[in-house]
Design a protein around this motif. Structure first.
Motif, PDB file in Angstrom:
ATOM      1  N   TYR A 135       0.826  -1.210   0.000  1.00  0.00           N
ATOM      2  CA  TYR A 135       0.000   0.000   0.000  1.00  0.00           C
ATOM      3  C   TYR A 135       0.858   1.257   0.000  1.00  0.00           C
ATOM      4  CZ  TYR A 135       1.235   1.269   4.773  1.00  0.00           C
ATOM      5  OH  TYR A 135       1.942   1.683   5.884  1.00  0.00           O
ATOM      6  N   VAL A 136       0.225   2.348  -0.408  1.00  0.00           N
ATOM      7  CA  VAL A 136       0.754   3.691  -0.167  1.00  0.00           C
ATOM      8  C   VAL A 136      -0.424   4.551   0.261  1.00  0.00           C
ATOM      9  CG1 VAL A 136       0.469   4.472  -2.572  1.00  0.00           C
ATOM     10  CG2 VAL A 136       2.109   5.622  -1.064  1.00  0.00           C
ATOM     11  N   ASP A 137      -0.219   5.365   1.285  1.00  0.00           N
ATOM     12  CA  ASP A 137      -1.205   6.337   1.745  1.00  0.00           C
ATOM     13  C   ASP A 137      -0.711   7.717   1.348  1.00  0.00           C
ATOM     14  OD1 ASP A 137      -2.761   4.368   2.869  1.00  0.00           O
ATOM     15  OD2 ASP A 137      -1.973   4.622   4.894  1.00  0.00           O
ATOM     16  N   ILE A 138      -1.537   8.448   0.608  1.00  0.00           N
ATOM     17  CA  ILE A 138      -1.114   9.761   0.118  1.00  0.00           C
ATOM     18  C   ILE A 138      -2.180  10.802   0.410  1.00  0.00           C
ATOM     19  CG2 ILE A 138       0.323   8.783  -1.709  1.00  0.00           C
ATOM     20  CD1 ILE A 138      -1.824   9.470  -3.697  1.00  0.00           C
ATOM     21  N   PHE A 198      -4.524   3.775  15.495  1.00  0.00           N
ATOM     22  CA  PHE A 198      -3.065   3.619  15.404  1.00  0.00           C
ATOM     23  C   PHE A 198      -2.520   4.097  14.065  1.00  0.00           C
ATOM     24  CE2 PHE A 198      -4.877  -0.445  14.016  1.00  0.00           C
ATOM     25  CZ  PHE A 198      -4.238  -0.642  12.809  1.00  0.00           C
ATOM     26  N   TRP A 199      -3.393   4.222  13.060  1.00  0.00           N
ATOM     27  CA  TRP A 199      -2.896   4.693  11.768  1.00  0.00           C
ATOM     28  C   TRP A 199      -2.348   6.114  11.860  1.00  0.00           C
ATOM     29  CZ3 TRP A 199      -1.023   2.189   8.033  1.00  0.00           C
ATOM     30  CH2 TRP A 199      -1.478   0.905   7.748  1.00  0.00           C
ATOM     31  N   ARG A 200      -2.891   6.907  12.763  1.00  0.00           N
ATOM     32  CA  ARG A 200      -2.372   8.267  12.910  1.00  0.00           C
ATOM     33  C   ARG A 200      -0.943   8.253  13.460  1.00  0.00           C
ATOM     34  NH1 ARG A 200      -6.154  11.828  11.649  1.00  0.00           N
ATOM     35  NH2 ARG A 200      -8.321  11.084  11.618  1.00  0.00           N
ATOM     36  N   ASP A 201      -0.612   7.216  14.249  1.00  0.00           N
ATOM     37  CA  ASP A 201       0.770   7.062  14.705  1.00  0.00           C
ATOM     38  C   ASP A 201       1.675   6.651  13.553  1.00  0.00           C
ATOM     39  OD1 ASP A 201       0.435   7.615  17.532  1.00  0.00           O
ATOM     40  OD2 ASP A 201      -0.649   5.728  17.649  1.00  0.00           O
ATOM     41  N   VAL A 202       1.156   5.807  12.656  1.00  0.00           N
ATOM     42  CA  VAL A 202       1.938   5.392  11.496  1.00  0.00           C
ATOM     43  C   VAL A 202       2.155   6.576  10.552  1.00  0.00           C
ATOM     44  CG1 VAL A 202       1.969   3.890   9.458  1.00  0.00           C
ATOM     45  CG2 VAL A 202       1.111   3.002  11.645  1.00  0.00           C
ATOM     46  N   TRP A 203       1.111   7.362  10.332  1.00  0.00           N
ATOM     47  CA  TRP A 203       1.237   8.510   9.428  1.00  0.00           C
ATOM     48  C   TRP A 203       2.163   9.585  10.005  1.00  0.00           C
ATOM     49  CZ3 TRP A 203      -4.773   8.380   9.025  1.00  0.00           C
ATOM     50  CH2 TRP A 203      -5.139   7.375   8.125  1.00  0.00           C
ATOM     51  N   GLY A 204       2.074   9.820  11.304  1.00  0.00           N
ATOM     52  CA  GLY A 204       3.012  10.709  11.988  1.00  0.00           C
ATOM     53  C   GLY A 204       2.996  12.150  11.505  1.00  0.00           C
ATOM     54  N   ASP A 205       4.166  12.782  11.528  1.00  0.00           N
ATOM     55  CA  ASP A 205       4.294  14.209  11.220  1.00  0.00           C
ATOM     56  C   ASP A 205       3.884  14.590   9.804  1.00  0.00           C
ATOM     57  OD1 ASP A 205       5.174  14.685  13.784  1.00  0.00           O
ATOM     58  OD2 ASP A 205       7.303  14.581  13.258  1.00  0.00           O
ATOM     59  N   PRO A 206       4.084  13.729   8.787  1.00  0.00           N
ATOM     60  CA  PRO A 206       3.688  14.154   7.433  1.00  0.00           C
ATOM     61  C   PRO A 206       2.185  14.367   7.261  1.00  0.00           C
ATOM     62  CG  PRO A 206       5.240  12.326   7.334  1.00  0.00           C
ATOM     63  CD  PRO A 206       4.810  12.451   8.771  1.00  0.00           C
ATOM     64  N   LEU A 207       1.373  13.856   8.206  1.00  0.00           N
ATOM     65  CA  LEU A 207      -0.078  13.933   8.059  1.00  0.00           C
ATOM     66  C   LEU A 207      -0.587  15.356   8.229  1.00  0.00           C
ATOM     67  CD1 LEU A 207      -2.850  12.407   7.859  1.00  0.00           C
ATOM     68  CD2 LEU A 207      -2.825  12.399  10.368  1.00  0.00           C
ATOM     69  N   ARG A 288       3.456  -1.276  21.440  1.00  0.00           N
ATOM     70  CA  ARG A 288       2.605  -0.606  22.417  1.00  0.00           C
ATOM     71  C   ARG A 288       1.822   0.536  21.771  1.00  0.00           C
ATOM     72  NH1 ARG A 288       2.531  -0.107  28.023  1.00  0.00           N
ATOM     73  NH2 ARG A 288       0.647   1.072  28.565  1.00  0.00           N
ATOM     74  N   ARG A 289       2.466   1.312  20.911  1.00  0.00           N
ATOM     75  CA  ARG A 289       1.784   2.422  20.242  1.00  0.00           C
ATOM     76  C   ARG A 289       0.647   1.915  19.376  1.00  0.00           C
ATOM     77  NH1 ARG A 289       5.796   6.147  17.048  1.00  0.00           N
ATOM     78  NH2 ARG A 289       3.889   7.390  16.807  1.00  0.00           N
ATOM     79  N   MET A 290       0.854   0.791  18.700  1.00  0.00           N
ATOM     80  CA  MET A 290      -0.181   0.261  17.821  1.00  0.00           C
ATOM     81  C   MET A 290      -1.404  -0.193  18.622  1.00  0.00           C
ATOM     82  SD  MET A 290       1.088   0.703  14.801  1.00  0.00           S
ATOM     83  CE  MET A 290       1.771   2.191  15.563  1.00  0.00           C
ATOM     84  N   TYR A 291      -1.166  -0.908  19.719  1.00  0.00           N
ATOM     85  CA  TYR A 291      -2.297  -1.392  20.517  1.00  0.00           C
ATOM     86  C   TYR A 291      -2.958  -0.269  21.303  1.00  0.00           C
ATOM     87  CZ  TYR A 291      -1.521  -6.202  19.225  1.00  0.00           C
ATOM     88  OH  TYR A 291      -1.416  -7.359  18.499  1.00  0.00           O
ATOM     89  N   ASP A 292      -2.183   0.721  21.744  1.00  0.00           N
ATOM     90  CA  ASP A 292      -2.790   1.883  22.384  1.00  0.00           C
ATOM     91  C   ASP A 292      -3.690   2.624  21.403  1.00  0.00           C
ATOM     92  OD1 ASP A 292      -1.546   1.329  24.747  1.00  0.00           O
ATOM     93  OD2 ASP A 292      -0.019   2.911  24.602  1.00  0.00           O
ATOM     94  N   GLY A 293      -3.261   2.706  20.145  1.00  0.00           N
ATOM     95  CA  GLY A 293      -4.082   3.347  19.124  1.00  0.00           C
ATOM     96  C   GLY A 293      -5.367   2.599  18.877  1.00  0.00           C
ATOM     97  N   ARG A 294      -5.301   1.270  18.853  1.00  0.00           N
ATOM     98  CA  ARG A 294      -6.511   0.457  18.701  1.00  0.00           C
ATOM     99  C   ARG A 294      -7.461   0.692  19.869  1.00  0.00           C
ATOM    100  NH1 ARG A 294      -9.297  -2.067  14.870  1.00  0.00           N
ATOM    101  NH2 ARG A 294      -7.466  -3.169  14.065  1.00  0.00           N
TER     102      ARG A 294
END
Length: 360
Positions: A135-138, A198-207, A288-294
């Motif tokens: 995937y790519v998220d843009i 948790f996707w917002r943690d994956v996207w991070g600063d570029p979001l 931990r970040r992923m499960y906290d996001g869930r």
């Protein structure tokens, strides 16, 4: 999907890319004792009308009272699901690591967790990749229904999806062909609906939180991977950049219209060039970040109806303050424990089991 002026935002921008799903098949001779253990656990689950615990190596899994597709036994853990089959016509295992694990510790390590555990349990086991999702998220691109004619695809079908009268995505090809399927959709809406914060943690600063995230993803089946000459985990992951180049150049493209009647001769659109340039880095964002996001997403989805019920309760008992209402609610819940002869802790444990099964 929302529409915005891409030029005003500086064009298309990647916020994440890589592997979002990877399923393994494992071929092994299953020990009789292992199968007997699974059979007993499934029988117990059927009698109880729920799951039953079984120890695999030194890890506890929940065994469901049903199978997993064609697999006789369905084993669930917060890290993923494992299908087990005694049939000689199927691989012994089908392993499906959860998204949080893949992004939390990285794809290779996530798969390695299951490969090592199962090999220790049954002995020699040969693992191959049976499905890969790239995937790519843009941000900066939002196709509309009118753009469907701009896609050139080797798949024979193109479907559009809507919610509330708005386009939410496209799907190209069919799974029943056993080769490649592509999807383009509003990942922001999808993550909010599923509580996958948790996707917002994956996207991070570029979001840019003011703009939707559009996902372009390709699902490659075992047959498609074999056509590329790929089989093992390392072979597949090492080939990810080449696979992405192939599927975004040869299988599906998005074109800029010209007067030419042959769409395949239209130039590739700037938006698709951004898709083709996806970095596809193998990242690990912290389990931990992923499960906290869930958890945040699940709580967020629950608070809205919960607020309505508690407000209704407050109206009935004559309170209008959160603290006073919750104090009275605690007393009512303790009274219900006595009347129902079931502790609040027992009900919490039941919901914990349901959540574990739901996210398996």
């Amino acid at each position: 999907m929302q529409v915005w002026n891409a030029a005003a935002t500086g064009g298309e921008r990647e916020v994440a890319s890589g592997v979002d799903a990877l399923y393994l098949s494992g071929r092994a001779v299953l020990p009789a004792e292992f199968l007997e253990r699974l059979a007993a656990a499934r029988e117990g689950a059927e009698r109880a009308g729920g799951s039953c615990r079984v120890l695999v190596g030194d890890v506890e899994f929940d065994v469901a009272p049903h199978g997993m597709g064609r697999y006789r036994y369905c084993l669930s853990h917060r890290f993923g699901q494992v299908g087990v089959s005694p049939s000689m016509h199927l691989p012994a295992f089908r392993v499906q690591p959860r998204t949080e694990l893949l992004h939390g510790i990285g794809v290779r390590d996530a798969c390695g967790v299951f490969m090592e555990l199962l090999s220790e349990e049954v002995g020699a086991c040969v693992f191959t990749v049976s499905r890969l999702d790239l995937y790519v998220d843009i941000q900066g691109w939002s196709p509309t229904g009118d753009d469907r004619h701009r896609f050139v695809c080797r798949g024979q079908t193109l479907e559009t999806y809507e919610a509330g009268g708005e386009l939410t995505g496209f799907s190209f090809g069919r799974r029943k062909t056993g080769t490649i399927v592509a999807r383009i959709y509003d990942k922001t809406r999808d993550a909010d609906r599923k509580g996958a914060d948790f996707w917002r943690d994956v996207w991070g600063d570029p979001l840019d939180p003011a703009m939707p995230v559009i996902r372009v993803e390709f699902e490659l089946s075992r047959t498609a991977l074999r056509e590329y000459g790929l089989d093992t985990l390392d072979e597949v992951l090492d080939a990810v950049p080449a696979l992405w180049s192939s599927v975004t150049s040869d299988w599906l493209t998005y074109r800029s219209p010209t007067a030419d009647q042959t769409r395949a001769r239209w130039p590739v659109a700037p938006e698709w060039l951004a898709v083709q340039r996806a970095s596809l880095a193998e990242g690990a964002f912290g389990l931990r970040r992923m499960y906290d996001g869930r958890t945040r997403g699940s709580v967020r989805a629950l608070v809205r109806p919960l607020n309505g019920w508690v407000a209704h309760y407050a109206a009935l008992i004559g309170t209008d303050d959160v603290e006073d209402t919750c104090e009275r609610l605690a007393s009512s819940l303790r009274d219900w424990e006595y009347v129902s002869r079931r502790s609040f802790a027992d009900r919490v444990a039941e919901w914990q089991a349901k959540e574990a099964a739901r996210h398996a």
